[in-house]
Scaffold this active site. Structure first.
Site, PDB file in Angstrom:
ATOM      1  N   HIS A 201     -34.092 -30.862   3.093  1.00  0.00           N
ATOM      2  CA  HIS A 201     -35.074 -29.781   3.196  1.00  0.00           C
ATOM      3  C   HIS A 201     -35.846 -29.975   4.489  1.00  0.00           C
ATOM      4  CE1 HIS A 201     -37.835 -26.621   1.806  1.00  0.00           C
ATOM      5  NE2 HIS A 201     -38.784 -27.360   2.367  1.00  0.00           N
ATOM      6  N   CYS A 202     -35.729 -29.013   5.387  1.00  0.00           N
ATOM      7  CA  CYS A 202     -36.353 -29.132   6.708  1.00  0.00           C
ATOM      8  C   CYS A 202     -37.714 -28.439   6.710  1.00  0.00           C
ATOM      9  CB  CYS A 202     -35.446 -28.513   7.776  1.00  0.00           C
ATOM     10  SG  CYS A 202     -36.116 -28.639   9.451  1.00  0.00           S
ATOM     11  N   PRO A 203     -38.805 -29.183   6.879  1.00  0.00           N
ATOM     12  CA  PRO A 203     -40.127 -28.541   6.910  1.00  0.00           C
ATOM     13  C   PRO A 203     -40.341 -27.690   8.146  1.00  0.00           C
ATOM     14  CG  PRO A 203     -40.310 -30.879   7.423  1.00  0.00           C
ATOM     15  CD  PRO A 203     -38.888 -30.651   7.022  1.00  0.00           C
ATOM     16  N   GLY A 206     -38.642 -24.555   7.132  1.00  0.00           N
ATOM     17  CA  GLY A 206     -39.275 -24.038   5.923  1.00  0.00           C
ATOM     18  C   GLY A 206     -38.312 -23.767   4.795  1.00  0.00           C
TER      19      GLY A 206
END
Length: 251
Positions: A201-203, A206
């Protein structure tokens, strides 16, 4: 006796749409966000995507206004064309990554319990071709011997009737989607979705990186890396050119 003042929706002439007839995006159980009547989908943090877009756009505009024209005059006009098109390409891949459904495995209705009270065994072993893992539900694969443990695969290879080599892979029952999740799938707690070929999950984007947006994410990462290298290199070239011109002027 006081009369009841409550009025039903039918008496008011209001028609209530059954949940089964609503669009999928209105009843979506995950944490994803939908826009434009469900035509655009993002992760649970769309403002992170907007912030990353600004990080790419603002320095690129400043670079193309202050640096690129002088470097293009000193070298070639191709520098100006690349300086404009490359950030646009990076931005395109960023937006494609953040607005593409990452490969979500759809939820199924909760199945009826088995005779022993359990819904399904926690793990089971299926046979998949060694040329590639299935993208959909592994329930259609050839069932192997029952297995247990946390590993996703083992070293047992076999051949089916057609002579194709298959590998026994242990798949795990997912209580959220109510089915056995495909090999290399993982449940993302941020999106609250089971994503096929889950990477992370890439912040910054998003959303979750999975099977359907992994390629665009790789293009964005390597594209912005090259963009940073080119920006620093051309800035250094312009600095050296101006420094040399200043020394000649002073001498």
């Amino acid at each position: 006796m006081a009369r009841s003042t409550s009025t039903s929706a039918t008496e008011l002439g209001v028609t209530q749409t059954p949940e089964s007839e609503l669009p999928i995006w209105k009843t979506w159980p995950g944490n994803d966000r939908f826009y434009c009547d469900g035509r655009c989908m993002t992760g649970p943090s769309p403002m992170n995507l907007v912030g990353t877009c600004l990080i790419v756009i603002v320095p690129s505009i400043l670079f193309n206004v202050l640096v690129t024209p002088d470097v293009a005059d000193a070298t070639h006009v191709v520098v100006l064309a690349v300086g404009i098109s490359w950030p646009v390409w990076c931005l395109f891949n960023l937006l494609k990554t953040g607005t593409t459904e990452p490969g979500i495995v759809r939820r199924r209705p909760k199945p009826t319990p088995t005779f022993d009270g359990r819904v399904r065994p926690r793990y089971k072993s299926v046979a998949v071709p060694t040329t590639g893992l299935p993208r959909g539900n592994p329930g259609g694969c050839t069932a192997g011997t029952g297995g247990s443990g946390n590993s996703n695969s083992n070293n047992t290879d076999a051949e089916d009737g057609s002579g194709e080599t298959q590998k026994q892979v242990t798949v795990k029952w997912n209580d959220t989607i109510n089915q056995y999740q495909p090999p290399r799938a993982h449940h993302c707690s941020a999106n609250d979705d089971c994503v096929d070929k889950f990477d992370h999950h890439c912040p910054w984007v998003g959303t979750t990186i999975g099977r359907r947006n992994y390629r665009a994410f790789i293009f964005f990462v390597f594209g912005t890396t090259l963009l940073c290298v080119c920006t620093c290199s051309l800035s250094q070239i312009l600095r050296d050119t101006l420094f040399a011109h200043t020394r000649l002027t002073l001498s």
